[in-house]
Design a protein around this motif. Structure first.
Motif, PDB file in Angstrom:
ATOM      1  N   GLU A 264       0.833  -1.199   0.000  1.00 22.44           N
ATOM      2  CA  GLU A 264       0.000   0.000   0.000  1.00 22.44           C
ATOM      3  C   GLU A 264       0.864   1.244   0.000  1.00 22.44           C
ATOM      4  O   GLU A 264       1.857   1.331   0.720  1.00 22.44           O
ATOM      5  N   THR A 265       0.521   2.227  -0.801  1.00 22.90           N
ATOM      6  CA  THR A 265       1.253   3.483  -0.826  1.00 22.90           C
ATOM      7  C   THR A 265       0.477   4.539  -0.059  1.00 22.90           C
ATOM      8  O   THR A 265      -0.595   4.289   0.476  1.00 22.90           O
ATOM      9  N   ALA A 266       1.055   5.746  -0.016  1.00 24.65           N
ATOM     10  CA  ALA A 266       0.499   6.795   0.825  1.00 24.65           C
ATOM     11  C   ALA A 266      -0.888   7.228   0.346  1.00 24.65           C
ATOM     12  O   ALA A 266      -1.122   7.358  -0.849  1.00 24.65           O
ATOM     13  N   PRO A 267      -1.807   7.479   1.306  1.00 24.03           N
ATOM     14  CA  PRO A 267      -3.117   8.024   0.931  1.00 24.03           C
ATOM     15  C   PRO A 267      -2.936   9.360   0.219  1.00 24.03           C
ATOM     16  O   PRO A 267      -2.025  10.126   0.540  1.00 24.03           O
ATOM     17  N   ALA A 268      -3.792   9.639  -0.731  1.00 25.57           N
ATOM     18  CA  ALA A 268      -3.612  10.829  -1.554  1.00 25.57           C
ATOM     19  C   ALA A 268      -4.011  12.105  -0.822  1.00 25.57           C
ATOM     20  O   ALA A 268      -3.420  13.158  -1.017  1.00 25.57           O
TER      21      ALA A 268
ATOM     22  N   LEU B 283       1.754  10.554   8.232  1.00 25.49           N
ATOM     23  CA  LEU B 283       2.104   9.332   7.520  1.00 25.49           C
ATOM     24  C   LEU B 283       3.210   8.569   8.257  1.00 25.49           C
ATOM     25  O   LEU B 283       4.215   9.149   8.663  1.00 25.49           O
ATOM     26  N   ALA B 284       3.003   7.263   8.415  1.00 26.64           N
ATOM     27  CA  ALA B 284       3.974   6.420   9.113  1.00 26.64           C
ATOM     28  C   ALA B 284       4.120   5.102   8.364  1.00 26.64           C
ATOM     29  O   ALA B 284       3.289   4.732   7.543  1.00 26.64           O
ATOM     30  N   VAL B 285       5.186   4.390   8.670  1.00 29.94           N
ATOM     31  CA  VAL B 285       5.479   3.108   8.034  1.00 29.94           C
ATOM     32  C   VAL B 285       5.089   1.993   9.006  1.00 29.94           C
ATOM     33  O   VAL B 285       5.506   2.007  10.175  1.00 29.94           O
ATOM     34  N   VAL B 286       4.284   1.047   8.529  1.00 31.75           N
ATOM     35  CA  VAL B 286       3.808  -0.026   9.395  1.00 31.75           C
ATOM     36  C   VAL B 286       4.085  -1.385   8.756  1.00 31.75           C
ATOM     37  O   VAL B 286       4.186  -1.509   7.536  1.00 31.75           O
ATOM     38  N   TYR B 287       4.208  -2.376   9.621  1.00 33.05           N
ATOM     39  CA  TYR B 287       4.343  -3.770   9.182  1.00 33.05           C
ATOM     40  C   TYR B 287       3.407  -4.591  10.047  1.00 33.05           C
ATOM     41  O   TYR B 287       3.463  -4.507  11.286  1.00 33.05           O
ATOM     42  N   ASP B 288       2.535  -5.349   9.398  1.00 38.36           N
ATOM     43  CA  ASP B 288       1.550  -6.149  10.121  1.00 38.36           C
ATOM     44  C   ASP B 288       0.740  -5.280  11.081  1.00 38.36           C
ATOM     45  O   ASP B 288       0.419  -5.673  12.195  1.00 38.36           O
TER      46      ASP B 288
ATOM     47  N   GLY C 135      19.101 -10.114  15.586  1.00 35.38           N
ATOM     48  CA  GLY C 135      17.696 -10.519  15.572  1.00 35.38           C
ATOM     49  C   GLY C 135      17.097 -10.341  14.191  1.00 35.38           C
ATOM     50  O   GLY C 135      17.305  -9.314  13.539  1.00 35.38           O
ATOM     51  N   GLU C 136      16.345 -11.320  13.730  1.00 36.08           N
ATOM     52  CA  GLU C 136      15.712 -11.256  12.414  1.00 36.08           C
ATOM     53  C   GLU C 136      14.513 -10.320  12.454  1.00 36.08           C
ATOM     54  O   GLU C 136      13.619 -10.490  13.281  1.00 36.08           O
ATOM     55  N   ILE C 137      14.502  -9.315  11.592  1.00 37.79           N
ATOM     56  CA  ILE C 137      13.372  -8.385  11.461  1.00 37.79           C
ATOM     57  C   ILE C 137      12.956  -8.410  10.005  1.00 37.79           C
ATOM     58  O   ILE C 137      13.744  -8.030   9.124  1.00 37.79           O
ATOM     59  N   PRO C 138      11.751  -8.883   9.691  1.00 34.52           N
ATOM     60  CA  PRO C 138      11.382  -9.156   8.298  1.00 34.52           C
ATOM     61  C   PRO C 138      11.464  -7.960   7.367  1.00 34.52           C
ATOM     62  O   PRO C 138      11.763  -8.123   6.183  1.00 34.52           O
ATOM     63  N   TYR C 139      11.215  -6.770   7.865  1.00 29.70           N
ATOM     64  CA  TYR C 139      11.209  -5.606   6.982  1.00 29.70           C
ATOM     65  C   TYR C 139      12.580  -4.915   6.900  1.00 29.70           C
ATOM     66  O   TYR C 139      12.755  -3.990   6.115  1.00 29.70           O
ATOM     67  N   LEU C 140      13.550  -5.352   7.698  1.00 28.08           N
ATOM     68  CA  LEU C 140      14.902  -4.780   7.649  1.00 28.08           C
ATOM     69  C   LEU C 140      15.845  -5.801   7.032  1.00 28.08           C
ATOM     70  O   LEU C 140      16.571  -6.517   7.718  1.00 28.08           O
TER      71      LEU C 140
ATOM     72  N   THR D 153       6.490  -3.464   3.862  1.00 29.18           N
ATOM     73  CA  THR D 153       5.745  -2.561   4.738  1.00 29.18           C
ATOM     74  C   THR D 153       4.640  -1.840   3.968  1.00 29.18           C
ATOM     75  O   THR D 153       4.493  -1.986   2.756  1.00 29.18           O
ATOM     76  N   GLU D 154       3.888  -1.030   4.702  1.00 29.57           N
ATOM     77  CA  GLU D 154       2.856  -0.180   4.109  1.00 29.57           C
ATOM     78  C   GLU D 154       3.007   1.221   4.679  1.00 29.57           C
ATOM     79  O   GLU D 154       3.529   1.404   5.781  1.00 29.57           O
TER      80      GLU D 154
END
Length: 287
Positions: free
Chosen positions: A2-6, A110-115, A140-145, A276-277
């Motif tokens: 998902e990209t940023a809301p317009a 606007l912020a970046v989120v995962y799950d 530590g494993e971080i899926p988005y990094l 991420t979204e």
């Protein structure tokens, strides 16, 4: 993804949120908007492209809100130290901050989120061409990094550094912390097997018969990054590094290169923070 809301929210999110910022031992209250302007002034050149500044604003907003929620500081939400939270520069110390102000305003909320959760939006100056996965640096494993390409950083002012140590200077940096490393004899005999990470940094290096991680070597030798090349000579060691910082997450100079190539801020963020979204936060807590 998902990209940023317009469309921005009717009520500015950043102006409605107040942060307690620990500055030189004193707590200073600021709106999130003003705090983020201060962060951008400290963290990135004001001459960066608009989309790179907007990407930094989103990363900084995400990082700050996650830090505040974690309760790292008992008396404040965040502090003004780049080594602990994020860099911070008072607007009155900076004659021109229109570009930072615009970047924060145009990404309001606007912020970046995962799950569905705010990510740990780590960032750094430049990577040397490829970022590092969090697991390679912090364990530590971080899926988005994850490790991703970061081209176009060649002109970053701190992309490459070369240092030369005498044999004695090199021993003085290593031996007190790791007496198990045998650094007797000529430097050419010290270096053994090296294993590299996906991001091109040193994973482990056999030095004087002892195993060192790249992060350990960076700390002991005072280097800019873990992307390290060692060139031993008869009486010393030349060390060259590429990149500046931990190299995990958003590369600031990589973001600038992407922006100069015509990429939008949301594309930049989704490249460096994998899977991420971008969500617009609201005052009622919904996203």
């Amino acid at each position: 993804a998902e990209t940023a809301p317009a469309e921005p929210a009717d009520e500015p999110f950043d102006e409605a949120v107040t942060l307690r910022v620990l500055v030189d031992g004193t707590v200073r209250e600021q709106t999130l908007h003003d705090y983020l302007v201060c962060v951008l002034l400290a963290e990135v050149p004001s001459g960066f492209a608009a989309e790179a500044l907007k990407a930094q604003a989103c990363a900084a907003r995400t990082f700050a809100l996650r830090q505040a929620g974690a309760g790292k500081h008992a008396e404040a939400d965040v502090c003004a130290s780049a080594a602990c939270c994020q860099g911070w520069c008072a607007p009155e110390q900076w004659p021109e901050h229109a570009a930072a102000e615009t970047a924060v305003t145009e990404t309001d909320g606007l912020a970046v989120v995962y799950d569905g959760q705010l990510i740990d939006a780590t960032y750094f100056s430049c990577s040397g061409g490829r970022t590092e996965a969090a697991v390679a640096v912090w364990g530590g494993e971080i899926p988005y990094l994850q490790s991703v390409p970061s081209p176009g950083e060649e002109d970053a002012p701190r992309e490459t550094e070369t240092l030369t140590f005498t044999a004695e200077e090199f021993r003085d940096r290593i031996t007190p912390a790791r007496p198990d490393a045998d650094l007797s004899g000529a430097p050419e005999t010290w270096f053994g097997t090296v294993r590299y990470t996906e991001g091109g940094g040193i994973g482990t290096l056999e030095l004087g018969g002892a195993s060192f991680t790249g992060t350990e070597l960076r700390r002991l030798l005072g280097l800019r990054s873990t992307d390290i090349e060692f060139s031993p000579q008869e009486d010393g060691v030349t060390v060259t590094t590429h990149g500046f910082g931990h190299r995990v997450g958003l590369s600031q100079y990589g973001a600038e290169a992407m922006a100069q190539a015509g990429r939008r801020f949301d594309e930049i963020l989704l490249h460096y923070y994998q899977g991420t979204e971008i969500r617009r936060l609201t005052l009622d807590g919904e996203k």
